[in-house]
Scaffold this motif. Sequence first.
Motif, PDB file in Angstrom:
ATOM      1  N   VAL A  38       0.826  -1.206   0.000  1.00 18.52           N
ATOM      2  CA  VAL A  38       0.000   0.000   0.000  1.00 18.52           C
ATOM      3  C   VAL A  38       0.860   1.255   0.000  1.00 18.52           C
ATOM      4  N   CYS A  39       1.924   1.223   0.795  1.00 22.51           N
ATOM      5  CA  CYS A  39       2.771   2.410   0.973  1.00 22.51           C
ATOM      6  C   CYS A  39       4.004   2.406   0.078  1.00 22.51           C
ATOM      7  N   HIS A  40       4.154   1.373  -0.756  1.00 22.92           N
ATOM      8  CA  HIS A  40       5.334   1.251  -1.623  1.00 22.92           C
ATOM      9  C   HIS A  40       6.616   1.407  -0.810  1.00 22.92           C
ATOM     10  N   ALA A  41       6.695   0.597   0.217  1.00 18.90           N
ATOM     11  CA  ALA A  41       7.816   0.713   1.166  1.00 18.90           C
ATOM     12  C   ALA A  41       8.512  -0.619   1.366  1.00 18.90           C
ATOM     13  N   GLN A  42       8.600  -1.434   0.312  1.00 18.32           N
ATOM     14  CA  GLN A  42       9.236  -2.735   0.442  1.00 18.32           C
ATOM     15  C   GLN A  42      10.640  -2.597   1.002  1.00 18.32           C
ATOM     16  N   GLY A  43      10.875  -3.293   2.101  1.00 18.83           N
ATOM     17  CA  GLY A  43      12.201  -3.281   2.705  1.00 18.83           C
ATOM     18  C   GLY A  43      12.497  -2.079   3.573  1.00 18.83           C
ATOM     19  N   ARG A  44      11.535  -1.187   3.721  1.00 19.89           N
ATOM     20  CA  ARG A  44      11.752   0.017   4.526  1.00 19.89           C
ATOM     21  C   ARG A  44      11.057  -0.120   5.872  1.00 19.89           C
ATOM     22  N   GLU A  45      11.704   0.373   6.896  1.00 17.10           N
ATOM     23  CA  GLU A  45      11.144   0.293   8.239  1.00 17.10           C
ATOM     24  C   GLU A  45      10.099   1.388   8.453  1.00 17.10           C
ATOM     25  N   PRO A  46       9.015   1.069   9.158  1.00 16.54           N
ATOM     26  CA  PRO A  46       8.047   2.118   9.501  1.00 16.54           C
ATOM     27  C   PRO A  46       8.632   3.063  10.540  1.00 16.54           C
ATOM     28  N   VAL A  47       8.061   4.242  10.613  1.00 18.31           N
ATOM     29  CA  VAL A  47       8.485   5.242  11.593  1.00 18.31           C
ATOM     30  C   VAL A  47       7.337   5.444  12.559  1.00 18.31           C
ATOM     31  N   TYR A  48       7.654   5.475  13.843  1.00 14.55           N
ATOM     32  CA  TYR A  48       6.620   5.564  14.867  1.00 14.55           C
ATOM     33  C   TYR A  48       6.477   6.994  15.373  1.00 14.55           C
ATOM     34  N   LEU A  49       5.230   7.360  15.699  1.00 17.12           N
ATOM     35  CA  LEU A  49       4.906   8.702  16.148  1.00 17.12           C
ATOM     36  C   LEU A  49       4.594   8.676  17.634  1.00 17.12           C
ATOM     37  N   ASN A  50       5.142   9.640  18.365  1.00 12.10           N
ATOM     38  CA  ASN A  50       4.789   9.724  19.777  1.00 12.10           C
ATOM     39  C   ASN A  50       3.511  10.531  19.938  1.00 12.10           C
ATOM     40  N   SER A  51       3.100  10.792  21.152  1.00  9.70           N
ATOM     41  CA  SER A  51       1.828  11.471  21.402  1.00  9.70           C
ATOM     42  C   SER A  51       1.794  12.895  20.863  1.00  9.70           C
ATOM     43  N   ASP A  52       2.970  13.468  20.599  1.00 15.21           N
ATOM     44  CA  ASP A  52       3.041  14.824  20.048  1.00 15.21           C
ATOM     45  C   ASP A  52       3.174  14.816  18.535  1.00 15.21           C
ATOM     46  N   SER A  53       2.942  13.624  17.934  1.00 16.20           N
ATOM     47  CA  SER A  53       3.043  13.454  16.481  1.00 16.20           C
ATOM     48  C   SER A  53       4.457  13.683  15.968  1.00 16.20           C
ATOM     49  N   LYS A  54       5.439  13.499  16.814  1.00 16.13           N
ATOM     50  CA  LYS A  54       6.829  13.619  16.391  1.00 16.13           C
ATOM     51  C   LYS A  54       7.370  12.242  16.048  1.00 16.13           C
ATOM     52  N   GLY A 101       6.393  -0.943  20.869  1.00 14.19           N
ATOM     53  CA  GLY A 101       6.227  -2.085  21.747  1.00 14.19           C
ATOM     54  C   GLY A 101       5.864  -3.319  20.950  1.00 14.19           C
ATOM     55  N   ASN A 102       5.594  -4.380  21.619  1.00 15.30           N
ATOM     56  CA  ASN A 102       5.220  -5.610  20.950  1.00 15.30           C
ATOM     57  C   ASN A 102       3.715  -5.614  20.681  1.00 15.30           C
ATOM     58  N   HIS A 103       3.331  -5.220  19.476  1.00 16.82           N
ATOM     59  CA  HIS A 103       1.930  -5.136  19.099  1.00 16.82           C
ATOM     60  C   HIS A 103       1.144  -4.241  20.059  1.00 16.82           C
ATOM     61  N   GLU A 104       1.721  -3.099  20.409  1.00 18.50           N
ATOM     62  CA  GLU A 104       1.023  -2.158  21.276  1.00 18.50           C
ATOM     63  C   GLU A 104       0.049  -1.346  20.423  1.00 18.50           C
ATOM     64  N   ILE A 105      -1.222  -1.549  20.652  1.00 21.51           N
ATOM     65  CA  ILE A 105      -2.237  -0.988  19.766  1.00 21.51           C
ATOM     66  C   ILE A 105      -2.246   0.537  19.781  1.00 21.51           C
ATOM     67  N   GLU A 106      -1.837   1.160  20.868  1.00 22.90           N
ATOM     68  CA  GLU A 106      -1.850   2.615  20.954  1.00 22.90           C
ATOM     69  C   GLU A 106      -0.713   3.260  20.156  1.00 22.90           C
ATOM     70  N   HIS A 107       0.319   2.508  19.848  1.00 20.42           N
ATOM     71  CA  HIS A 107       1.438   3.068  19.093  1.00 20.42           C
ATOM     72  C   HIS A 107       1.023   3.274  17.646  1.00 20.42           C
ATOM     73  N   GLN A 108       1.263   4.461  17.129  1.00 23.15           N
ATOM     74  CA  GLN A 108       0.908   4.791  15.753  1.00 23.15           C
ATOM     75  C   GLN A 108       2.167   4.884  14.908  1.00 23.15           C
ATOM     76  N   PHE A 109       2.067   4.406  13.687  1.00 21.33           N
ATOM     77  CA  PHE A 109       3.245   4.422  12.815  1.00 21.33           C
ATOM     78  C   PHE A 109       2.834   4.696  11.379  1.00 21.33           C
ATOM     79  N   GLN A 110       3.797   5.112  10.600  1.00 24.78           N
ATOM     80  CA  GLN A 110       3.579   5.357   9.180  1.00 24.78           C
ATOM     81  C   GLN A 110       4.857   5.041   8.426  1.00 24.78           C
ATOM     82  N   TYR A 111       4.741   5.002   7.119  1.00 27.79           N
ATOM     83  CA  TYR A 111       5.910   4.797   6.269  1.00 27.79           C
ATOM     84  C   TYR A 111       6.283   6.108   5.614  1.00 27.79           C
ATOM     85  N   PRO A 112       7.579   6.375   5.470  1.00 24.80           N
ATOM     86  CA  PRO A 112       7.998   7.654   4.889  1.00 24.80           C
ATOM     87  C   PRO A 112       7.519   7.861   3.463  1.00 24.80           C
TER      88      PRO A 112
END
Length: 255
Positions: A36-52, A60-71
């Motif tokens: 979907v994100c055309h990110a084969q082989g690329r690691e996702p980047v995680y966002l903290n509560s301040d969207s940084k 975490g290990n499948h922590e549902i509250e953790h949000q992530f995206q691909y660059p």
Amino acid sequence: MSQEQLENSNNLHVERFRILVIGNANAGKTTILEKVCHAQGREPVYLNSDSKLEPSASRGNHEIEHQFQYPTAHGFVFHDSCGFEAGGAVELQKVKDFIEKRAKGGQLKDQLHAIWYCLPTSNDRGMTNAEMSLFESGTGNVPIIAIFTKMDALDQVARNQLMFNDDDLSCEEIEEQVPNLAEAMFQEKYLKRLDEVQQKPRYVVLLRDMNKEDTNCDELIVRTSQALDRDTLKLFCLSILRIDIESRIKQVINR
């Protein structure tokens, strides 16, 4: 939906399209997100509560509250659940609490917009009661897209059955009959069970051969947009697909 509407979607005030991805181990979640994100082989980047942005190691290990995206796809923000095979009721309650929390007011970008539920067809047991539990409990107004992955494995099961049950069939005849038999198996083992649940998925998407470079998840994006109740989100979701297709066309032209 008109071309003018799609062009105007670039000006929509939707910063993020938020998706909860659910699936047990080996359900194909990572492959889908990378496609979907055309990110084969690329690691996702995680966002903290301040969207940084934070390093992926912060996850975490499948922590549902953790949000992530691909660059490569900043329009999508994902949350991950490990499914209900292990943990059962505990994980189901986490998912229900998360859905309820994200459904309560707040800005549009912080709400949960869709659920992608990944269910592999590469096993003999069909759908378990644990996997059915989310459909039984319901997800309120958040649409579920049931994604049946590894459909090519079901094709192989059908192929093997034809080979061993009918010695008179030629290889060509076997290949001709594989799609129909695989479809019948899918209907019996999976779709029939979904007819019994309280909240049916808004759409069902079948994915096969996702390990091949020329496959994509365009249907998943289209079905997701069709499942949405708000036109603003529909347009935003489709605008991501449009930009993606234009990028792929340019890549082909420049080869």
